[in-house]
Design an enzyme around this catalytic site. Structure first.
Site, PDB file in Angstrom:
ATOM      1  CB  CYS A   1      -4.575  -2.112   4.016  1.00 39.70           C
ATOM      2  SG  CYS A   1      -3.796  -2.285   5.584  1.00 39.70           S
TER       3      CYS A   1
ATOM      4  CD  GLU B   1      -2.585   0.986   2.848  1.00 32.92           C
ATOM      5  OE1 GLU B   1      -3.717   1.764   2.963  1.00 32.92           O
ATOM      6  OE2 GLU B   1      -2.242   0.282   3.839  1.00 32.92           O
TER       7      GLU B   1
ATOM      8  CE  LYS C   1      -7.161   0.900   3.730  1.00 30.97           C
ATOM      9  NZ  LYS C   1      -6.074   1.304   4.214  1.00 30.97           N
TER      10      LYS C   1
ATOM     11  CB  VAL D   1      -6.009 -62.117  10.493  1.00 32.63           C
ATOM     12  CG1 VAL D   1      -7.000 -60.958  11.276  1.00 32.63           C
ATOM     13  CG2 VAL D   1      -6.128 -63.556  10.928  1.00 32.63           C
TER      14      VAL D   1
ATOM     15  CB  SER E   1     -21.514 -50.337 -13.556  1.00 30.67           C
ATOM     16  OG  SER E   1     -21.938 -50.269 -12.310  1.00 30.67           O
TER      17      SER E   1
ATOM     18  NE  ARG F   1      -2.134  -4.614  13.513  1.00 30.88           N
ATOM     19  CZ  ARG F   1      -1.985  -3.161  13.764  1.00 30.88           C
ATOM     20  NH1 ARG F   1      -1.275  -2.365  12.958  1.00 30.88           N
ATOM     21  NH2 ARG F   1      -2.828  -2.526  14.619  1.00 30.88           N
TER      22      ARG F   1
ATOM     23  CD  GLU G   1      -6.739 -53.887  -1.294  1.00 34.12           C
ATOM     24  OE1 GLU G   1      -5.670 -54.774  -0.999  1.00 34.12           O
ATOM     25  OE2 GLU G   1      -7.997 -54.245  -0.614  1.00 34.12           O
TER      26      GLU G   1
END
Length: 686
Positions: free
Chosen positions: A181, A56, A125, A369, A664, A214, A487
């Protein structure tokens, strides 16, 4: 996409390079300041920057108080603008420069937009701070009522007002808006309306003297505005050289895109600095395309803007890519962020399973598993669900179901893990039933021939699932599925009575590249016994395999990634297809940049240093073709029938009831044609 640019050009793939610049200023000396701006602008030109944003009032300095009302100074400002216009003829960037300008009866705090010897327009501005250390209404007029106006400056009459957009006719999606700003500190910033009207790059030319905290406030505003507006936000604050009569300055610069920080510079610099980043215009366009409420908001509150067009003529050569790229977009490189993601992923899965079990009468979880990543992770999720429900882990009915190719190592890991977790574990050898089925079918394997075709594989996969469903019937349980997002994307499962099916699935929202990190996170929680940790580490060290085909003569087991390609690349592609709908050529461009050099950039915590691969463009394109063929082709029919399971990644899920809905009987022809045209060297053999 700019198809007449070479493949190597970032601009071809929907990027535009922007810069947020801060320069040392000389108080009330426009002649000196314009040279500082030009020096930085030339540096941006050399870096291929399309848009350069300066602070600015940088042509005079922000903190010059009543000096700004003096005609000699204002005359010098106009001369500096004329100098900048003349010197910009051979410069690439659009320059957004702060200056006080006379217009009508008042003085305005302005962003002057200049490109290649032309003032494109001037944005005043809109909102002037006049509180605490600020006193702007003493000098300037608010610009919010200057809609549709024009101003004469440096001998040109140009558009003037807060209602200006600047669009590059030769860079699709590059539309700029400038605010100054304080404009971003109000409840409805001008840039919000500009974004709704089509602006993708929002610039803030800021003075902003620094006080404690700030900088964090500016960061929060810039980040949130970029996220809310689905835009890039380019912020440049004043720094060195500004008067320190009563305040000080830090020269903060930053570039955000959709809430993500792309670039910043150190504060309190001792000279000129500029943040540079390549903004992904495709990403912003895709986000707006997908988020329909964004455009709905335009219909309700969107103001009318004027558009000023310009021709950028972007560089045609390879200028690199100035933005961080994640090799693993599902896996953050930052350790704290990764830990947070793993915590959330794991608990999403656990809470989803708990809710399903509670809703249907608290049945026993039944799980196959294998000693692989997915079933290991599912077992960890189930164990935590049992703990939350106050149930014994012995209610988990785990089964190892060895077939013709099950290795002693994975079987041993599966049993050891189940025992360490406290699940009930049982072994059921499927080979007799598989042999009987193959014999009844007249399959050559039953006659002793080494035929390991898809039928041979799916007989085993199907029997495993069939056993699990019948065991669930017998024990009052439900089958918990283990298939992961990667997958599901590739269709890497046996349809129907196979690993594609379960009563409820816990992993469908977690990609393969993330699961291993969630397991590491569970290990790192400190809640597991040393025996459990040892088994989990062994699982992590095991190559991914469906273990359906016996080892070859070299003793090497069947490798999933040898068959369908590296999950590293497939997950990279999946993320960009699912989240952004990018063109294959762009995904190839990004993947080649991300993966070409294993020593460049960050790797996720815990990724073994000795196992860090690299992939060149031809390799990337080759496996990308495999992904596109599977994902947009035959894999979709499997996805239309997947069981329930929780979404985990913000990139999306592949549930036909959720994020991804597709026919599909579709095909990948359009995607493959685009890839083949862009990277012909990868398909010269076709």
């Amino acid at each position: 996409m700019i198809t007449d640019l070479p493949f190597e050009s970032a601009y071809r793939h929907g990027f535009a390079r922007v810069a947020a610049c801060t320069v040392p200023v000389a108080v009330a000396d426009p002649a000196a300041n314009v040279e500082a701006v030009l020096a930085s602008a030339r540096a941006c030109h050399d870096e291929g920057v399309a848009v350069a944003v300066f602070p600015e009032l940088c042509l005079t300095g922000y903190a010059i108080d009543d000096l700004v009302m003096q005609d000699p100074l204002l005359d010098a400002v106009e001369a500096a603008v004329a100098r900048l216009v003349a010197a910009s003829v051979d410069l690439l960037p659009v320059l957004l420069v702060g200056a006080p300008l006379r217009h009508g009866n008042r003085l305005f705090n302005c962003a002057v937009v200049i490109h290649r010897g032309r003032i494109l327009g001037v944005a005043p501005k809109a909102y002037l701070p006049t509180y605490r250390e600020f006193y702007e209404q003493r000098w300037y007029a608010r610009g919010d009522d200057q809609v549709g106006q024009h101003i004469t400056i440096a001998g040109e009459t140009v558009p003037f007002g807060p209602d200006l957009l600047f669009t590059a006719v030769d860079v699709p999606g590059l539309t700029l808006h400038a605010e100054v700003c304080e404009d971003v500190w109000v409840p409805v910033p001008p840039s919000s309306g500009a974004a709704l009207a089509g602006a993708t790059v929002l610039a803030n030319l800021s003075g902003s003297p620094i006080t404690i905290g700030r900088a964090d406030d500016r960061t929060l505003l810039s980040q949130s505005q970029s996220m809310r507006c689905l835009a890039a936000y380019v912020y440049a604050a004043a720094g060195q050289g500004e008067s320190t009569n009563d305040v000080s300055w830090d020269g903060q610069t930053m570039i955000y895109e959709g809430g993500q920080l792309l670039a910043t510079t150190e504060r309190f610099p001792d000279g000129p600095r500029h943040s540079v980043a390549d903004v992904d215009l495709d990403r912003l366009r895709q986000d707006r395309l997908r988020q329909g409420t964004f455009d709905d908001n335009r219909r309700t509150v969107g103001p009318v803007f004027r558009t000023v067009s310009f021709e950028l003529t972007p560089p045609a050569g390879d200028i690199g890519l100035r933005r961080a790229l994640d090799r693993f977009p599902f896996v953050p490189d930052d350790p704290d962020r990764l830990a947070q993601d793993c915590y959330e992923a794991f608990n999403i899965q656990v809470s989803g399973l708990v809710q399903r079990l509670e809703a249907i009468g608290r049945p026993k979880p039944v799980l196959g598993v294998s000693g692989g990543l997915d079933s290991t992770h599912a077992l960890l999720v189930i164990a935590r669900a049992m703990d939350r429900m106050g149930r014994p882990r012995s209610d988990i009915l785990a089964y190892t179901l060895p077939g013709f190719a099950t290795s002693a190592k994975t079987k041993r890991n599966a049993i050891a893990l189940a025992e360490a977790i406290g699940a009930t574990i049982e072994e059921i050898d499927i080979r007799p039933a598989a042999s009987e089925m193959l014999s009844r079918m007249g399959h050559p394997f039953a006659a002793g021939e080494p035929v390991h075709d898809v039928t041979f594989e799916n007989v085993q996969a199907g029997l495993r699932t069939d056993y699990l469903f019948r065991l669930a019937n017998m024990h009052g349980g439900i089958v918990v599925g283990t298939g992961d997002l990667s997958e599901i994307a590739l269709g890497w499962s046996t349809y129907g009575v196979g690993d594609q099916m379960s009563h409820y699935s816990v992993n469908p929202g977690v990609p393969k590249t993330l699961i291993q990190h969630v397991i590491r996170w569970v290990i790192g929680s400190g809640e597991l016994s040393p025996e459990t940790v040892s088994v989990l580490q062994a699982v992590l060290d095991t190559e991914i395999s469906p273990e359906l085909v016996p080892a070859g003569q070299d003793g090497r087991m069947q490798s999933t990634e040898d068959r369908i390609g590296p999950y590293n690349l497939h997950d990279f592609t999946l993320y960009h297809v699912l989240r952004f709908g990018f063109r294959p050529s762009k995904i190839a461009f990004l993947a080649a940049h991300a993966w070409s050099d294993p020593d460049a950039g960050a790797w996720p915590p815990g990724y073994p240093e000795g196992e860090r691969p690299s992939y060149d463009l031809v390799t990337v394109a080759t496996w990308l073709e495999v992904f596109l063929t599977r994902f947009f082709g035959f894999a979709q029919f499997k996805r239309t029938a997947i069981p329930n399971g929780p979404k985990v990644s913000p990139a999306g899920s592949l549930s036909p009831r959720g994020d991804w809905r597709a026919p599909s009987d579709g095909n990948a022809r359009a995607w493959l044609a685009e890839l083949h045209a862009a990277v012909p060297q990868a398909f010269a053999h076709d």
